[in-house]
Design a protein around this motif. Structure first.
Motif, PDB file in Angstrom:
ATOM      1  N   HIS A 110       9.579  -8.411 -16.694  1.00  0.00           N
ATOM      2  CA  HIS A 110       9.370  -7.282 -15.791  1.00  0.00           C
ATOM      3  C   HIS A 110      10.480  -7.243 -14.749  1.00  0.00           C
ATOM      4  CE1 HIS A 110       7.664  -4.910 -12.521  1.00  0.00           C
ATOM      5  NE2 HIS A 110       6.786  -4.430 -13.385  1.00  0.00           N
ATOM      6  N   SER A 111      11.217  -6.155 -14.709  1.00  0.00           N
ATOM      7  CA  SER A 111      12.286  -6.006 -13.723  1.00  0.00           C
ATOM      8  C   SER A 111      12.167  -4.659 -13.026  1.00  0.00           C
ATOM      9  CB  SER A 111      13.660  -6.145 -14.382  1.00  0.00           C
ATOM     10  OG  SER A 111      13.806  -5.204 -15.419  1.00  0.00           O
ATOM     11  N   THR A 112      12.554  -4.629 -11.765  1.00  0.00           N
ATOM     12  CA  THR A 112      12.531  -3.405 -10.977  1.00  0.00           C
ATOM     13  C   THR A 112      13.898  -3.201 -10.344  1.00  0.00           C
ATOM     14  OG1 THR A 112      10.186  -3.776 -10.444  1.00  0.00           O
ATOM     15  CG2 THR A 112      11.365  -2.148  -9.126  1.00  0.00           C
ATOM     16  N   VAL A 113      14.463  -2.041 -10.563  1.00  0.00           N
ATOM     17  CA  VAL A 113      15.721  -1.652  -9.937  1.00  0.00           C
ATOM     18  C   VAL A 113      15.384  -0.608  -8.882  1.00  0.00           C
ATOM     19  CG1 VAL A 113      18.006  -0.662 -10.314  1.00  0.00           C
ATOM     20  CG2 VAL A 113      16.959  -2.096 -12.081  1.00  0.00           C
ATOM     21  N   TYR A 114      15.820  -0.819  -7.640  1.00  0.00           N
ATOM     22  CA  TYR A 114      15.334   0.036  -6.557  1.00  0.00           C
ATOM     23  C   TYR A 114      16.412   0.305  -5.512  1.00  0.00           C
ATOM     24  CZ  TYR A 114      14.799  -4.534  -4.297  1.00  0.00           C
ATOM     25  OH  TYR A 114      15.021  -5.800  -3.793  1.00  0.00           O
ATOM     26  N   ALA A 115      16.194   1.383  -4.757  1.00  0.00           N
ATOM     27  CA  ALA A 115      16.968   1.685  -3.566  1.00  0.00           C
ATOM     28  C   ALA A 115      16.097   1.342  -2.358  1.00  0.00           C
ATOM     29  CB  ALA A 115      17.360   3.156  -3.531  1.00  0.00           C
ATOM     30  N   ILE A 116      16.726   0.847  -1.292  1.00  0.00           N
ATOM     31  CA  ILE A 116      15.999   0.452  -0.096  1.00  0.00           C
ATOM     32  C   ILE A 116      16.671   1.063   1.122  1.00  0.00           C
ATOM     33  CG2 ILE A 116      17.308  -1.712   0.065  1.00  0.00           C
ATOM     34  CD1 ILE A 116      14.779  -2.981   1.292  1.00  0.00           C
ATOM     35  N   ALA A 117      15.861   1.497   2.077  1.00  0.00           N
ATOM     36  CA  ALA A 117      16.354   2.019   3.352  1.00  0.00           C
ATOM     37  C   ALA A 117      15.572   1.326   4.464  1.00  0.00           C
ATOM     38  CB  ALA A 117      16.178   3.535   3.427  1.00  0.00           C
ATOM     39  N   GLN A 118      16.273   0.648   5.365  1.00  0.00           N
ATOM     40  CA  GLN A 118      15.636  -0.120   6.437  1.00  0.00           C
ATOM     41  C   GLN A 118      16.207   0.298   7.785  1.00  0.00           C
ATOM     42  OE1 GLN A 118      15.193  -4.381   5.757  1.00  0.00           O
ATOM     43  NE2 GLN A 118      15.656  -4.814   7.920  1.00  0.00           N
ATOM     44  N   ASN A 119      15.338   0.489   8.790  1.00  0.00           N
ATOM     45  CA  ASN A 119      15.823   0.859  10.116  1.00  0.00           C
ATOM     46  C   ASN A 119      16.002  -0.372  10.993  1.00  0.00           C
ATOM     47  OD1 ASN A 119      13.296   0.123  11.145  1.00  0.00           O
ATOM     48  ND2 ASN A 119      12.578   2.234  11.371  1.00  0.00           N
ATOM     49  N   GLU A 120      16.419  -0.149  12.232  1.00  0.00           N
ATOM     50  CA  GLU A 120      16.727  -1.259  13.130  1.00  0.00           C
ATOM     51  C   GLU A 120      15.500  -2.057  13.549  1.00  0.00           C
ATOM     52  OE1 GLU A 120      16.202   2.522  15.520  1.00  0.00           O
ATOM     53  OE2 GLU A 120      17.214   1.898  13.676  1.00  0.00           O
ATOM     54  N   ASN A 121      14.320  -1.496  13.358  1.00  0.00           N
ATOM     55  CA  ASN A 121      13.079  -2.204  13.698  1.00  0.00           C
ATOM     56  C   ASN A 121      12.522  -3.022  12.540  1.00  0.00           C
ATOM     57  OD1 ASN A 121      12.978  -1.104  16.374  1.00  0.00           O
ATOM     58  ND2 ASN A 121      12.211   0.824  15.495  1.00  0.00           N
ATOM     59  N   GLY A 122      13.198  -3.003  11.414  1.00  0.00           N
ATOM     60  CA  GLY A 122      12.753  -3.779  10.254  1.00  0.00           C
ATOM     61  C   GLY A 122      11.836  -3.035   9.310  1.00  0.00           C
ATOM     62  N   LEU A 123      11.481  -1.794   9.650  1.00  0.00           N
ATOM     63  CA  LEU A 123      10.637  -0.998   8.755  1.00  0.00           C
ATOM     64  C   LEU A 123      11.486  -0.491   7.591  1.00  0.00           C
ATOM     65  CD1 LEU A 123       7.806   0.337   8.349  1.00  0.00           C
ATOM     66  CD2 LEU A 123       8.751   2.346   9.527  1.00  0.00           C
ATOM     67  N   PHE A 124      10.980  -0.640   6.358  1.00  0.00           N
ATOM     68  CA  PHE A 124      11.756  -0.201   5.208  1.00  0.00           C
ATOM     69  C   PHE A 124      10.882   0.514   4.188  1.00  0.00           C
ATOM     70  CE2 PHE A 124      10.353  -4.495   4.097  1.00  0.00           C
ATOM     71  CZ  PHE A 124       9.894  -4.349   2.793  1.00  0.00           C
ATOM     72  N   VAL A 125      11.558   1.334   3.382  1.00  0.00           N
ATOM     73  CA  VAL A 125      10.913   1.988   2.241  1.00  0.00           C
ATOM     74  C   VAL A 125      11.757   1.682   1.009  1.00  0.00           C
ATOM     75  CG1 VAL A 125       9.807   3.820   3.554  1.00  0.00           C
ATOM     76  CG2 VAL A 125      12.131   4.156   2.690  1.00  0.00           C
ATOM     77  N   LYS A 126      11.095   1.646  -0.132  1.00  0.00           N
ATOM     78  CA  LYS A 126      11.767   1.369  -1.398  1.00  0.00           C
ATOM     79  C   LYS A 126      11.287   2.362  -2.456  1.00  0.00           C
ATOM     80  CE  LYS A 126      11.699  -2.971  -2.753  1.00  0.00           C
ATOM     81  NZ  LYS A 126      11.202  -4.344  -2.982  1.00  0.00           N
ATOM     82  N   VAL A 127      12.198   2.822  -3.293  1.00  0.00           N
ATOM     83  CA  VAL A 127      11.836   3.627  -4.457  1.00  0.00           C
ATOM     84  C   VAL A 127      12.678   3.127  -5.623  1.00  0.00           C
ATOM     85  CG1 VAL A 127      11.119   5.692  -3.207  1.00  0.00           C
ATOM     86  CG2 VAL A 127      13.518   5.411  -3.829  1.00  0.00           C
TER      87      VAL A 127
END
Length: 209
Positions: A110-127
């Motif tokens: 099982h592998s996942t390839v993803y994009a990540i966006a993280q702000n200066e407060n450490g909150l991030f989203v991944k798709v």
């Protein structure tokens, strides 16, 4: 699916290679995976359909690597060795069989390839996209055997990261994967169809370079 997986990995690796100034993050994760599997088997001769749903909880490890630029944007790859989808035993309730049927399935490679966006407060989203092989094992009174299959699915997640000393970090994440439906035909002509969803709570520790 192999072509899609190769393309996704190539895009990800190209990002690693092209962004020389990117921060590299590597680490390990522990996933509490809540797998919801619903499926049906259509018997080869009678056409009778048996439906079954299984909720399975598994704790599995993974490793990951990411490249993230100064704006907090990046890509990553996460790899899980194996995750049990579920198992069950059916009653001898059809004229085609002369005993109970036992079957189980698991996600492998099982592998996942993803994009990540993280702000200066450490909150991030991944798709991203998740890819897995589905291996089945069965003991069927009909004598049939089922082969293996592959599936893929869309992943979305949200989480919070906290920096530690010496470039270390920890983070927690909640994510969901909606896998494509799977259809497998047995050697005798019976057909199994299954739908799998996964909700994951993940704790990770890693180091930035």
């Amino acid at each position: 699916m192999n072509k899609l997986k190769t393309l996704a990995l190539a895009i990800c690796l190209s990002f690693f290679a092209s962004v020389a100034s990117a921060e590299i993050r590597m680490g390990v994760s522990v996933h509490a995976m809540m797998l919801e599997t619903s499926g049906s088997e259509t018997l080869r001769t009678s056409g009778n359909v048996t439906n079954k749903s299984v909720d399975e909880t598994a704790t599995v490890p993974s490793i990951f690597i990411e490249a993230v630029n100064s704006d907090g944007l990046g890509v990553g790859i996460d790899y899980v060795p194996v995750a049990e989808l579920g198992s069950g035993t059916g009653d001898d309730d059809d004229a085609e069989t002369s005993g109970a049927n036992k079957a189980s399935a698991e996600l492998t490679s099982h592998s996942t390839v993803y994009a990540i966006a993280q702000n200066e407060n450490g909150l991030f989203v991944k798709v991203g996209m998740a890819f897995a092989d589905v291996d089945t094992t069965e003991t069927l009174a009909t004598g049939d055997t089922y082969g293996n299959a592959s599936t893929e699915g869309l992943m979305a997640g949200i989480g919070l990261s906290r920096d530690l000393a010496n470039g270390m970090f920890v983070r927690g994440e909640l994510s969901h994967v909606d896998y494509d439906d799977i259809s497998i035909t047995s050697t005798g002509g019976s057909t199994v169809k299954a739908s799998v969803d996964s909700t994951n709570v993940t704790l990770s520790i890693g180091k930035s370079f």
